[in-house]
Design a protein around this motif. Structure first.
Motif, short mmCIF file in Angstrom:
data_model
loop_
_atom_site.label_atom_id
_atom_site.label_comp_id
_atom_site.label_asym_id
_atom_site.label_seq_id
_atom_site.Cartn_x
_atom_site.Cartn_y
_atom_site.Cartn_z
N GLN A 7 0.47 -1.33 0.25
CA GLN A 7 0.05 0.11 -0.44
C GLN A 7 1.45 1.47 0.37
O GLN A 7 0.42 2.49 -0.55
N TYR A 8 1.93 0.96 0.73
CA TYR A 8 2.90 2.18 1.46
C TYR A 8 4.04 2.61 0.03
O TYR A 8 5.52 2.76 0.74
N GLN A 9 4.56 1.66 -0.86
CA GLN A 9 5.39 0.91 -1.49
C GLN A 9 5.72 2.25 -1.64
O GLN A 9 7.06 2.56 -2.09
N THR A 10 4.91 3.04 -2.62
CA THR A 10 5.86 4.13 -3.25
C THR A 10 6.88 5.28 -2.39
O THR A 10 7.67 5.69 -2.37
N GLU A 11 6.36 5.49 -1.14
CA GLU A 11 6.44 6.61 -0.71
C GLU A 11 7.62 5.60 0.49
O GLU A 11 8.10 6.43 1.35
N ILE A 12 7.73 4.48 0.56
CA ILE A 12 8.63 3.70 1.17
C ILE A 12 9.81 3.60 0.67
O ILE A 12 11.06 3.87 1.10
N TRP A 13 10.06 3.53 -0.29
CA TRP A 13 11.30 3.88 -1.80
C TRP A 13 11.85 5.17 -1.48
O TRP A 13 12.93 5.07 -1.49
N GLU A 18 15.70 9.35 0.62
CA GLU A 18 15.61 10.80 1.21
C GLU A 18 17.17 10.73 1.85
O GLU A 18 17.84 10.73 2.86
N THR A 19 16.39 8.95 3.07
CA THR A 19 18.08 8.40 3.96
C THR A 19 19.08 8.12 3.37
O THR A 19 20.31 9.10 3.96
N PHE A 20 19.00 7.35 1.91
CA PHE A 20 20.57 7.58 1.51
C PHE A 20 21.15 9.28 1.07
O PHE A 20 22.24 8.93 1.20
N ILE A 21 20.05 9.48 0.77
CA ILE A 21 21.00 10.95 0.12
C ILE A 21 21.50 11.71 1.49
O ILE A 21 22.65 12.04 1.53
N MET A 22 20.65 11.73 2.61
CA MET A 22 20.89 12.29 3.92
C MET A 22 22.19 11.94 4.44
O MET A 22 23.36 12.46 5.00
N VAL A 23 22.34 10.48 4.04
CA VAL A 23 23.23 9.65 4.76
C VAL A 23 24.70 9.79 4.19
O VAL A 23 26.05 10.07 4.84
N GLY A 24 24.32 9.51 2.79
CA GLY A 24 25.34 10.16 2.23
C GLY A 24 25.72 11.26 1.55
O GLY A 24 27.33 10.72 1.61
N VAL A 25 25.30 12.19 2.18
CA VAL A 25 26.20 13.84 2.27
C VAL A 25 26.64 13.84 3.77
O VAL A 25 27.87 14.36 3.98
N SER A 26 26.58 13.25 4.52
CA SER A 26 27.07 13.01 6.26
C SER A 26 28.49 12.12 5.70
O SER A 26 29.54 12.41 6.61
N ILE A 27 27.89 11.50 4.74
CA ILE A 27 29.59 10.62 4.56
C ILE A 27 30.69 11.44 3.74
O ILE A 27 31.53 11.29 3.98
N LEU A 28 30.44 11.64 2.73
CA LEU A 28 30.90 12.43 2.14
C LEU A 28 31.33 13.67 3.00
O LEU A 28 32.72 14.23 3.03
N ALA A 29 30.53 14.66 3.84
CA ALA A 29 31.32 15.23 4.80
C ALA A 29 32.08 15.25 5.94
O ALA A 29 33.36 15.83 6.25
N ALA A 30 32.10 13.52 6.42
CA ALA A 30 32.80 12.95 6.97
C ALA A 30 34.25 12.60 6.28
O ALA A 30 35.28 13.21 6.89
N THR A 92 14.81 17.87 2.57
CA THR A 92 16.16 16.89 2.41
C THR A 92 17.44 18.02 2.75
O THR A 92 17.83 17.52 2.74
N ALA A 93 17.65 18.31 1.39
CA ALA A 93 18.38 19.63 1.11
C ALA A 93 18.96 19.76 2.37
O ALA A 93 20.28 20.20 2.70
N VAL A 170 12.13 19.41 9.82
CA VAL A 170 12.51 20.07 9.09
C VAL A 170 11.57 19.86 7.63
O VAL A 170 12.91 19.98 6.38
N GLY A 171 11.27 18.65 7.36
CA GLY A 171 10.50 18.00 6.27
C GLY A 171 11.50 17.16 5.78
O GLY A 171 11.85 17.15 4.49
N GLY A 172 13.30 16.81 6.19
CA GLY A 172 13.95 16.54 5.69
C GLY A 172 13.19 15.00 4.73
O GLY A 172 13.66 13.99 4.40
N GLY A 173 12.27 14.69 5.85
CA GLY A 173 11.84 12.73 5.74
C GLY A 173 12.58 11.87 5.71
O GLY A 173 13.41 11.96 6.67
N GLY A 174 13.01 11.20 5.22
CA GLY A 174 13.96 9.48 5.77
C GLY A 174 12.64 8.30 6.41
O GLY A 174 11.52 8.67 6.40
N ILE A 175 12.83 7.17 6.56
CA ILE A 175 12.48 6.16 6.85
C ILE A 175 12.06 6.55 8.43
O ILE A 175 10.77 5.88 8.34
N GLY A 176 12.97 6.61 9.21
CA GLY A 176 12.58 7.08 10.53
C GLY A 176 11.04 8.40 10.52
O GLY A 176 10.45 8.18 11.65
N ASP A 177 11.18 9.72 9.40
CA ASP A 177 10.23 10.64 9.49
C ASP A 177 9.05 9.57 9.19
O ASP A 177 7.81 9.67 9.76
#
Length: 220
Positions: A7-13, A18-30, A92-93, A170-177
């Protein structure tokens, strides 16, 4: 596949992306900023090659302040700065800004600790052979500390995933949100549990990969 996931597969993906984007940017910054910052912290310590009490004190204070700041309050505190460089404080940005800042501080401290574990004799031997500061860093320190650096990055990535769950503020989205908005707030406990399971799988995969890589490159 359970009906609730279909039912929610679109929103889940979308939330996973969004989580991958946020974590990916964090890894690059780190890696791009946290690694050199941690190295600078190490080198400017008392008794090290670039000993500088003033520089070390300032960098150490900044890292300590960022790391000790409650992350939710840090997100709110950085809203004006985020709006200044991104143009908005929502989305997310925008969420990547506070995540990148905490990532830099978090990993830099782990880098410093990993370099401190390198036997002092290694650095002394490198200097006695006429190695430049650059050579000492890349050919000796990083080589000797590579396993610890990988384990530190692994630990940091898992922390970034945890931090990303707060970015719904802040409307970042992601799995947790998604788990909170669609699962908890709409009383769909089953959906929330599946989201938690997805996050657990991600964390276990990252931990396994990081531990394996660290073990393979550890030649001590």
């Amino acid at each position: 596949m359970p009906n609730v996931l279909l039912q929610y597969q679109t929103e889940i993906w979308q939330s996973i992306g969004e989580t991958f984007i946020m974590v990916g940017v964090s890894i690059l910054a780190a890696v791009l900023l946290g690694l050199p910052l941690g190295t600078w912290l190490y080198l400017s310590r008392k008794g090290q090659l670039l000993e500088n009490r003033a520089v070390f004190s300032v960098l150490n204070l900044i890292v300590n302040i960022v790391r000790s700041f409650p992350f939710l309050l840090l997100v709110v505190f950085l809203i004006p700065f985020t709006r200044l460089i991104i143009g908005t404080a929502i989305g997310t940005a925008a969420a990547t800004v506070p995540l990148a800042i905490i990532a830099i501080a978090h990993y830099s401290r782990l880098v410093e600790q990993s370099l401190l574990d390198v036997p002092r004799g290694v650095v002394e031997a490198a200097v006695s052979m006429g190695a430049s500061i650059k050579d000492v860093i890349f050919k000796f320190l990083y080589v000797e500390a590579r396993s610890g650096l990988v384990l530190g990055l692994t630990t940091s990535i898992i922390s970034f995933i945890s931090y990303s769950t707060i970015m719904g503020v802040v409307g970042g989205g992601g799995i947790g949100d998604f788990a909170i908005r669609y699962g908890y707030q709409q009383f769909k406990t089953e959906l929330m549990m599946y989201m938690i399971l997805i996050m657990l799988v991600f964390v276990q995969m990252i931990q396994f990969t990081g531990t394996t890589v660290a073990r393979l490159i550890d030649k001590r």
